[in-house]
Design a protein around this motif. Structure first.
Motif, mmCIF file in Angstrom:
data_model
loop_
_atom_site.group_PDB
_atom_site.id
_atom_site.type_symbol
_atom_site.label_atom_id
_atom_site.label_comp_id
_atom_site.label_asym_id
_atom_site.label_seq_id
_atom_site.Cartn_x
_atom_site.Cartn_y
_atom_site.Cartn_z
ATOM 1 N N ALA A 93 0.827 -1.205 0.000
ATOM 2 C CA ALA A 93 0.000 0.000 0.000
ATOM 3 C C ALA A 93 0.863 1.257 0.000
ATOM 4 N N GLN A 94 1.974 1.231 0.726
ATOM 5 C CA GLN A 94 2.870 2.382 0.760
ATOM 6 C C GLN A 94 3.482 2.632 -0.614
ATOM 7 N N ARG A 95 3.888 1.573 -1.278
ATOM 8 C CA ARG A 95 4.464 1.729 -2.618
ATOM 9 C C ARG A 95 3.431 2.229 -3.609
ATOM 10 N N SER A 96 2.211 1.738 -3.512
ATOM 11 C CA SER A 96 1.142 2.217 -4.392
ATOM 12 C C SER A 96 0.814 3.676 -4.107
ATOM 13 N N TYR A 97 0.826 4.039 -2.839
ATOM 14 C CA TYR A 97 0.584 5.435 -2.462
ATOM 15 C C TYR A 97 1.666 6.334 -3.062
ATOM 16 N N ASP A 98 2.927 5.918 -2.936
ATOM 17 C CA ASP A 98 4.039 6.697 -3.488
ATOM 18 C C ASP A 98 3.930 6.835 -5.003
ATOM 19 N N ALA A 99 3.533 5.751 -5.685
ATOM 20 C CA ALA A 99 3.380 5.810 -7.144
ATOM 21 C C ALA A 99 2.275 6.784 -7.531
ATOM 22 N N ASN A 100 1.162 6.765 -6.806
ATOM 23 C CA ASN A 100 0.069 7.706 -7.083
ATOM 24 C C ASN A 100 0.488 9.135 -6.798
ATOM 25 N N LEU A 101 1.291 9.324 -5.776
ATOM 26 C CA LEU A 101 1.772 10.663 -5.447
ATOM 27 C C LEU A 101 2.692 11.195 -6.545
ATOM 28 N N ARG A 102 3.571 10.346 -7.048
ATOM 29 C CA ARG A 102 4.441 10.767 -8.155
ATOM 30 C C ARG A 102 3.632 11.080 -9.406
ATOM 31 N N LEU A 103 2.611 10.277 -9.682
ATOM 32 C CA LEU A 103 1.744 10.517 -10.829
ATOM 33 C C LEU A 103 0.993 11.837 -10.678
ATOM 34 N N PHE A 104 0.499 12.102 -9.482
ATOM 35 C CA PHE A 104 -0.207 13.357 -9.214
ATOM 36 C C PHE A 104 0.730 14.549 -9.415
ATOM 37 N N ASP A 105 1.934 14.436 -8.901
ATOM 38 C CA ASP A 105 2.898 15.522 -9.038
ATOM 39 C C ASP A 105 3.273 15.744 -10.504
ATOM 40 N N GLN A 106 3.441 14.672 -11.249
ATOM 41 C CA GLN A 106 3.763 14.779 -12.678
ATOM 42 C C GLN A 106 2.623 15.470 -13.433
ATOM 43 N N ALA A 107 1.389 15.110 -13.139
ATOM 44 C CA ALA A 107 0.243 15.747 -13.790
ATOM 45 C C ALA A 107 0.166 17.228 -13.425
ATOM 46 N N ARG A 108 0.468 17.535 -12.172
ATOM 47 C CA ARG A 108 0.468 18.935 -11.741
ATOM 48 C C ARG A 108 1.540 19.733 -12.485
ATOM 49 N N GLN A 109 2.717 19.149 -12.622
ATOM 50 C CA GLN A 109 3.795 19.828 -13.352
ATOM 51 C C GLN A 109 3.436 20.020 -14.820
ATOM 52 N N MET A 110 2.801 19.027 -15.422
ATOM 53 C CA MET A 110 2.395 19.155 -16.824
ATOM 54 C C MET A 110 1.343 20.243 -16.991
ATOM 55 N N SER A 111 0.400 20.314 -16.060
ATOM 56 C CA SER A 111 -0.631 21.360 -16.120
ATOM 57 C C SER A 111 -0.005 22.737 -15.955
ATOM 58 N N SER A 112 0.946 22.851 -15.063
ATOM 59 C CA SER A 112 1.627 24.127 -14.844
ATOM 60 C C SER A 112 2.414 24.537 -16.078
ATOM 61 N N SER A 113 3.088 23.580 -16.717
ATOM 62 C CA SER A 113 3.840 23.884 -17.944
ATOM 63 C C SER A 113 2.899 24.302 -19.065
ATOM 64 N N LEU A 114 1.747 23.660 -19.155
ATOM 65 C CA LEU A 114 0.774 24.037 -20.176
ATOM 66 C C LEU A 114 0.271 25.455 -19.944
ATOM 67 N N MET A 115 -0.004 25.802 -18.703
ATOM 68 C CA MET A 115 -0.460 27.158 -18.398
ATOM 69 C C MET A 115 0.628 28.206 -18.742
ATOM 70 N N ASP A 116 1.867 27.864 -18.479
ATOM 71 C CA ASP A 116 2.966 28.773 -18.824
ATOM 72 C C ASP A 116 3.045 28.974 -20.343
ATOM 73 N N LEU A 117 2.854 27.900 -21.087
ATOM 74 C CA LEU A 117 2.886 28.007 -22.550
ATOM 75 C C LEU A 117 1.715 28.842 -23.089
ATOM 76 N N LEU A 118 0.568 28.672 -22.479
ATOM 77 C CA LEU A 118 -0.619 29.417 -22.938
ATOM 78 C C LEU A 118 -0.511 30.901 -22.603
ATOM 79 N N ARG A 119 0.212 31.254 -21.589
ATOM 80 C CA ARG A 119 0.385 32.669 -21.218
ATOM 81 C C ARG A 119 1.276 33.400 -22.208
ATOM 82 N N ARG A 120 2.137 32.730 -22.906
ATOM 83 C CA ARG A 120 3.086 33.359 -23.818
ATOM 84 C C ARG A 120 2.448 33.852 -25.060
#
Length: 120
Positions: A93-120
């Motif tokens: 369960a801990q390993r699955s939690y960590d994997a979901n956390l990394r996935l969430f963080d990756q999606a957040r970073q991708m959304s942030s990068s997309l917003m930065d691109l759209l602002r330009r």
């Protein structure tokens, strides 16, 4: 992000139940609890908690004639928690939690990068 967040929530609940089982390993008559996951319907996906089930395994018989719950033969029913299985479940369960956390963080970073691109 929603699917990942649902995984985080589900694994957190699984860890909580595992910790509860380990904490009650010496509680007479305690039955181990387990949880199943159900796939959430819809386009987003994800998981949600199913029913919390009680283990059907037989409790251990403990011989201690001085125990207040002991019968005339000196035995009482202990818990049916297997600490080794619970530790393995907690690790999974801990390993699955960590994997979901990394996935969430990756999606957040991708959304942030997309917003930065759209602002330009």
């Amino acid at each position: 992000m929603t699917a990942s967040a649902s995984g985080l929530s589900a694994q957190s609940a699984r860890l909580r139940l595992t910790a509860e089982n380990i904490a009650n390993v010496d509680t007479p008559g305690y039955r181990a609890k387990g949880v199943s996951f159900e796939v959430m319907a819809g386009d987003i996906g994800g998981v949600r908690l199913g029913n919390v089930d009680m283990s059907s395994a037989a409790p251990t018989r403990v011989h201690n004639p001085a125990h207040p719950l002991a019968g005339p033969d000196g035995y009482y029913d202990g818990s049916n928690v297997n600490v080794m299985i619970e530790m393995a479940d907690a690790q999974e369960a801990q390993r699955s939690y960590d994997a979901n956390l990394r996935l969430f963080d990756q999606a957040r970073q991708m959304s942030s990068s997309l917003m930065d691109l759209l602002r330009r």
